[in-house]
Design an enzyme around this catalytic site. Structure first.
Site, short mmCIF file in Angstrom:
data_model
loop_
_atom_site.label_atom_id
_atom_site.label_comp_id
_atom_site.label_asym_id
_atom_site.label_seq_id
_atom_site.Cartn_x
_atom_site.Cartn_y
_atom_site.Cartn_z
N GLY A 1 -29.40 8.48 18.16
CA GLY A 1 -29.06 7.33 18.74
C GLY A 1 -30.21 6.50 19.39
N CYS A 2 -29.61 5.47 19.63
CA CYS A 2 -31.06 4.69 20.51
C CYS A 2 -31.44 5.87 22.11
CB CYS A 2 -31.21 3.62 20.81
SG CYS A 2 -29.75 2.54 21.30
N PHE A 3 -30.02 5.76 22.31
CA PHE A 3 -30.43 6.43 23.94
C PHE A 3 -30.88 7.83 23.70
CE2 PHE A 3 -27.56 2.92 25.16
CZ PHE A 3 -28.54 2.41 25.90
#
Lengths: 345, 345, 345, 345
Positions: free
Chosen positions: B148-150
């Site tokens: 995921g991006c985070f």
């Protein structure tokens, strides 16, 4: 009507004081003072004031001011107010300083501002103008040291939790996000549109002059000296300031119990709004108004709390709180001239 | 040239894959698959692709795909890839999934995504594609679960510190800020311009599905289960993601010693840049590129560390990392097709 | 590989040349020249180039340059190139100037720029580098005067209509909107974030130095001297430029007939896209790319036409077109190094 | 205090009416009406109203309304007011409609709105509420058709020039730029943050329903039917609307002579500000206020004029002008409740 003067006429703080005081029923601005632009109309710098504020700015004349005004708002950069306020200390003029000159102890001021501090006797008289916390002290003050924008948001969230013994006072982390107007009217690379737009960047980590301010006033509600880790970020918007604060809980709490506690803590205050469970403050929810919105979440997985507070940095974080303090000092309704509904969208 | 298909053709992830793969020397996109818009040209939805991508989107035909392509990028919402990838597990097709379907254990997936998990045998084969950390595992993988991006930004900063025993694994706080493209192409109140512009707001505090993802992979480098407090904020910009991470140090460190350590940790990695002392990462410094910029500050007053990492959420946080992983899986130069200089200003 | 130098190393034009040339197969940048910052690394000013461009900037040494480079890009403010290019006129170095120094006649330059013009013999040799219109002339030029950002967008829409005798050449109105990066890297009140954000404002009405540039080259396709009314507006975004142009039709046309005509006019050009009926160009549809998107609407109620053209002011409006011209001058594929898909979202 | 109801409680128009009326001395809002959300608190949709507006929204009950209120503000989409206002035509309730239902002739309404028009007798009674132009008619009206946002800005600039015979009424071009709040509260692709941010795009060229509105009322001051070419653009900001208008002059004028004329034309109007020569209106100069700022430039090279007018689309372009009209209808000071200084920065 009481007569007010504003010193530092061309900064954002002064401009916001002028905007807000326009509709105040008990205060009229009779003088706008700017050393660098005396003789000019404010609308030469701020065309949006064209036809509204036609008064020329004046140079500072302390003796004249003493006789003619009742309230003095000082919205100049750090280092100015400390040389002006002493002249007024034996007069009936109420002084409200929006700079950092009277917020710290002499030692702290020297260390964090790198300037000579205000004289000790005047410093002693100054009351920290965090309106919703030091309400009673403000009512009887003659000199107000108006809080910084970050300390206003951070302390409004932190003090109740420390005061109620809800959180550990070690390990507090404050992650602050501010709109670019917080950098003021002066041109700079970080406030240049093409640099600031579409960008988020931390700055002054661990070195911001608002750190000792937060620690000093938070400590007054603790058994020990509170130290915080404080990081500020520039956000691509003009107005608004959000503090997201992380702390460990002292005992078992739920989101509901904390929100109830905060609700009660602030129940007689007009400008603090505790949001219902599941809601968090948005800076856009307070734009142009004097509100401070607070939301909280208890993370039972880590026995910690996240508390967030949002303000308009130029209103609650500066000019609005200054007027709130003027209202308290004069025994007026605390909301006078501040009844603005947030501008949305 | 290897042939690639992209599933989920009309989301931002797919669009970014298409943009980046345009200049890749070893991959050509031969199929763009969209169930809902099969038969349409992509430029009907994305006019900026007019005259550039003229291929019609197709419906999914697994059997055909197996024969015709070498690499399958899945950029569909959670819940789609887990039903598609099993068909490819006994083929030579390399699968790279950008959704959350293969990132968690079955139990975690059920809890945080509220859906039935992927079948256990396929889940077991999936390698977590955090390119700069799990580099070796990725090289021999056939199924990649792209982070995921985070988690990409958070783990890139956290793992070295945990791995090197530099920080306490309790009390870690991650304050994340993301541009609105993180909310995807779907219309929503929080992504409505008039609501999102000039606004900062926390969301999903303590409840984001990226929490177990961060904890699971951080824990692999710790002696214990790592729990983090994780808060995300929407920022009024389109692209960019910044994590500001707070932790307590295990032993005495200085900013310089930490930066040296990180520099060494990542010295052979092309896309992680450790910033010099006194500098902090800006999302604008990585826009449109596959870089992850990391800066750190050791706060000796509180014996804690602030570490910040910035990525472009759609590149390093999604499509760019997927291509990075494809490069690693195929033994190509890891920078192939990703040599973009950040777009500035 | 041909060797190139860039003069004016710290402006946005130079930075964009560096970004775009990174992937050019036939040009390598061997020197970055800045008088004011010679000896410094570019990343000191532009941290996003950290670890990517590590070359130190150099002071200008004309004799050395002559021997070492093949192509000279000049991206300095007006008034610089006219003093440098003459030294190269008897060499084989190809000069491409992004400033206004060679765009006007001597008289016009004096009037609109208020400076001494370039020497007449050099001025005569310079070819106006509007790539999609003066393609043939550019191929055999040794000195290119790269067009301004507004003239690029305006003339790309206007010239075909004038050339085809479609519109009256009197009464043309050009309403231009530009992102703030058009104001350059220098700090100014109008580019200060808090002033520019959430604001639209016209500037330099009737007085912009791009007026004579538009008129001069438009007139080459008309029977008479073309005069235009030209108004520019600053828009709160970083990149992008849109011209909306209003003119009276000479004969009866429909939107479809005009679009067909434009389509044919540009059919062999790689970077001009004529949008289908009912669609209008969005600056976001070309961001980061060298495209010029054009849409048109024939208003039969008023027998007039509205034609709109969108470019990225820093790419098609500056650095991208300069590279396009270098490609043409060297007989390379015109798209070399410019195959970027627009960055969306 | 007069009692007012607002219909269309959850749109931006209603929200702005509520914000502005908060400080009005003669009007109190006693009912907020929403068919779709009757029974809910407004703060459920608009959290910024938390603790400020606690009234529940109600369903429409015409009979009750007639008895209980004095002023009815209708801020619903087109097609609603025409069915409600007839019930009030024989009562003393003053109706102010912010939609397009009463702005056009029956034929025009059918053509441009594609709906059945209001009944002819009610339509006849409606006065076009362009406050600074139709001031006298408004004072004696019982039904006000409040102008659209674009017509407000465009006509405020155009009518004086047509009325004074200064410009040719053929060949008028209006290039309008609006903030995204003009697209309303409803979700749409064009108002999606990631699409709208960093973008400028024309829309509805030649087809906007405000075209016949501008033409109808401009024609009342001309000897002939005025036709205009009108193009709207979406700008990446929330509030603000700028019209840049191009026209040919009838006789010789200078910028100064035009500005003097405009100054005189509006000298008794509180909310129109004519800017001094060399200054042009910025939308940010009127944000949050009821001002319309106008600047002009006579281009002697082309004997044409550029005139630009800026308003806040939600205040002067909607709710503020509605209140202005209420003030006029009731004989109050026209500035009552509208004395806001623009919010700057």
């Amino acid at each position: 009507m009481k007569k007010a003067a504003i010193i530092g006429g061309t900064g954002y703080g002064a401009i916001e004081l002028i905007r807000l005081l326009q509709s105040h029923k008990e205060i009229e601005i009779t003088k706008i003072i700017s050393q660098s632009q005396a003789g000019e109309e404010l609308s030469a710098t701020y065309p949006h004031l064209n036809g509204i504020i036609t008064k020329e700015m004046e140079a500072l004349n302390t003796e004249e001011l003493e006789k003619e005004i009742d309230i003095l708002f000082l919205a100049a950069p750090a280092g100015v107010a400390k040389n002006i306020i002493p002249s007024f200390q034996d007069t009936s003029v109420q002084c409200i300083d929006l700079s950092g000159d009277f917020r710290l102890t002499s030692e702290e001021y020297k260390e964090w501002y790198g300037k000579e501090p205000a004289s000790a006797d005047v410093l002693e008289k100054a009351v920290f103008g965090l309106s919703d916390i030091f309400t009673e002290e403000i009512k009887s003050a003659s000199i107000i040291s108006n809080p910084g924008c970050f300390p206003t948001a951070a302390l409004s969230a932190l003090i109740p939790l420390i005061d109620g013994n809800k959180i550990q006072t070690e390990g507090i982390r404050i992650d602050a996000k501010t709109g670019i107007s917080g950098a003021g009217k002066g041109l700079s690379e970080k406030a240049h549109f093409s640099s600031a737009n579409e960008n988020v960047v931390p700055y002054k980590i661990g070195q911001h002059q608002h750190i000792p301010e937060i620690e000093r006033y938070a400590s007054q509600f603790a058994d020990n000296d509170v130290k915080v880790s404080f990081t500020t970020h520039l956000i691509p918007m003009t107005r608004g300031l959000l503090c997201t604060i992380y702390a460990d809980l002292k005992s078992q709490e739920t989101t509901a119990s904390i929100l109830d506690y905060l609700q009660e803590y602030y129940q007689e205050k007009s400008f603090v709004r505790i949001l219902p469970e599941g809601h968090f403050p948005a800076t856009k929810g307070v734009t142009g108004s004097n509100y401070c919105d607070i939301g909280a979440y208890v993370d039972e997985r880590t026995n910690s709390i996240v508390i967030a507070s949002a303000i308009d940095n130029l209103v609650k974080g500066a000019a609005g709180q200054a007027i709130h303090n003027a209202n308290l000092m004069n025994g007026w309704d605390e909301t006078m001239g501040l009844e603005f509904i947030p501008v949305f969208p």
